[in-house]
Enzyme design. Structure first.
Site, PDB file in Angstrom:
ATOM      1  N   GLY A 141     -33.299 -15.365 -20.743  1.00 37.98           N
ATOM      2  CA  GLY A 141     -34.541 -14.306 -21.247  1.00 37.98           C
ATOM      3  C   GLY A 141     -35.736 -14.990 -20.723  1.00 37.98           C
ATOM      4  CG  HIS A 142     -37.508 -18.553 -22.174  1.00 39.12           C
ATOM      5  ND1 HIS A 142     -36.031 -19.324 -22.839  1.00 39.12           N
ATOM      6  CD2 HIS A 142     -38.333 -18.250 -23.236  1.00 39.12           C
ATOM      7  CE1 HIS A 142     -36.738 -19.298 -24.182  1.00 39.12           C
ATOM      8  NE2 HIS A 142     -38.038 -18.503 -24.392  1.00 39.12           N
ATOM      9  CG  HIS A 189     -32.938 -18.227 -23.527  1.00 47.01           C
ATOM     10  ND1 HIS A 189     -33.192 -17.051 -23.284  1.00 47.01           N
ATOM     11  CD2 HIS A 189     -33.246 -18.381 -24.934  1.00 47.01           C
ATOM     12  CE1 HIS A 189     -34.158 -16.635 -24.204  1.00 47.01           C
ATOM     13  NE2 HIS A 189     -34.214 -17.355 -25.226  1.00 47.01           N
ATOM     14  CG  MET A 202     -42.456 -22.150 -28.832  1.00 43.68           C
ATOM     15  SD  MET A 202     -42.821 -22.076 -30.621  1.00 43.68           S
ATOM     16  CE  MET A 202     -41.105 -21.266 -31.490  1.00 43.68           C
ATOM     17  CE1 TYR A 207     -31.906 -27.179 -26.209  1.00 42.37           C
ATOM     18  CE2 TYR A 207     -30.811 -25.077 -26.553  1.00 42.37           C
ATOM     19  CZ  TYR A 207     -30.924 -26.167 -26.322  1.00 42.37           C
ATOM     20  OH  TYR A 207     -29.506 -26.998 -26.473  1.00 42.37           O
ATOM     21  NE  ARG A 231     -36.133 -20.372 -35.009  1.00 45.57           N
ATOM     22  CZ  ARG A 231     -37.277 -19.903 -34.623  1.00 45.57           C
ATOM     23  NH1 ARG A 231     -37.454 -18.960 -33.660  1.00 45.57           N
ATOM     24  NH2 ARG A 231     -38.394 -20.727 -34.933  1.00 45.57           N
TER      25      ARG A 231
END
Length: 280
Positions: free
Chosen positions: A35-36, A33, A29, A31, A187
């Site tokens: 992790g992505h 970081h 989705m 934004y 988030r």
């Protein structure tokens, strides 16, 4: 890196990259970081072509949730995706995914979608499985990559793939954390400095539960009580859930005799954070 905003552009891009090649797909989705980026790196290393989608999916948000506030920065995301080795970035508008009058959904029923996040967000997984199925149909990936932080989502998608005989392998990658243990999440940007400090209780409580498990404790009630009591020491933390379930099926258990998932969701005003650990 190719960028596609429409389904037509997506199909053209896939044809140009070669349909006979293996495709690694990372749905996000946005934004992005680390992790992505770890998912993109894994996909890039295991496939001929890497496709990433950025789509804030409206059907997985209930009224009053943070759809409009969800952080977005496409220019930054596209730069990060390209640097990580993405070959094709799909960035559609909602109307492209859900054409006017769309009323078809894919839903996984049963306890697997009714507990944990499904208990407080009863329509959430219906939106997730619908959009993931649409993306799988459009991209036809060889492998799709998901993070273990969203453990219930992974279990639900695995079940959908199995039930519908979809020709895609689901690859699950470890949670990526900050140096102090906080699981990376888009988030996290909503956290104030004080909330950011208190949010460490998620990983700390899970680590304490694992230590208790490794010392020989097998009672789910004892381990859950430990999770809840530690999280409740933080005045700004509001527990959505803290539970321990069978790792494969997410079935309720009283005693751990097989791998189990300890999962928590905690709210800090606008930020709802997830974390989990496997007791094995």
């Amino acid at each position: 890196m190719k960028i596609a905003k429409t389904i037509t552009e997506l199909k053209t891009g896939l044809e140009e990259l070669g349909r006979d090649k293996t495709i690694g797909f990372v749905p996000t989705m946005g934004y992005l970081h680390d992790g992505h980026l770890s998912l993109i790196n894994k996909a890039q290393g295991q496939n001929d072509v890497t496709v990433v989608s950025i789509f804030v999916n409206p059907t997985q948000f209930a009224p009053g949730e943070d759809l409009d506030a969800y952080p977005r920065d496409f220019d930054r995301d596209s730069q990060l995706a390209e640097a990580a080795g993405t070959d094709l970035l799909f960035f559609p508008d909602p109307a492209e995914i859900y054409p006017a009058g769309a009323s078809t959904f894919v839903e996984v029923e049963g306890e697997i979608t009714r507990k944990l996040c499904g208990q407080s967000r009863p329509t959430h997984f219906k939106g997730v499985t619908t959009v993931v199925n649409i993306l799988f149909n459009l991209i036809q990936p060889t492998r799709a990559y998901f993070g273990q932080k969203d453990a219930q989502q992974v279990a639900v998608i695995k079940k959908m793939v199995r039930d519908l005989h979809l020709p895609v392998q689901i690859a699950v990658c470890p949670i990526v954390r900050e140096a102090d243990g906080l699981a990376l999440s888009s988030r996290n940007v909503f956290l104030s400095p004080e909330q950011r400090s208190e949010a460490l209780v998620l990983s700390q409580s899970l680590a304490a539960a694992k230590a208790l498990y490794e010392s020989g404790e097998r009672s789910v009630k004892v381990l859950k009580d430990q999770l809840v009591s530690q999280i409740n020491t933080m005045p700004l933390a509001i527990i959505d859930y803290a539970d321990i379930l069978d790792f494969e099926t997410l079935a309720d258990i009283e005693t751990i005799t097989a791998p189990a998932l300890a999962a928590v969701a905690v709210r800090f005003e606008k930020a709802r954070l997830l974390d989990n650990i496997i007791l094995d």
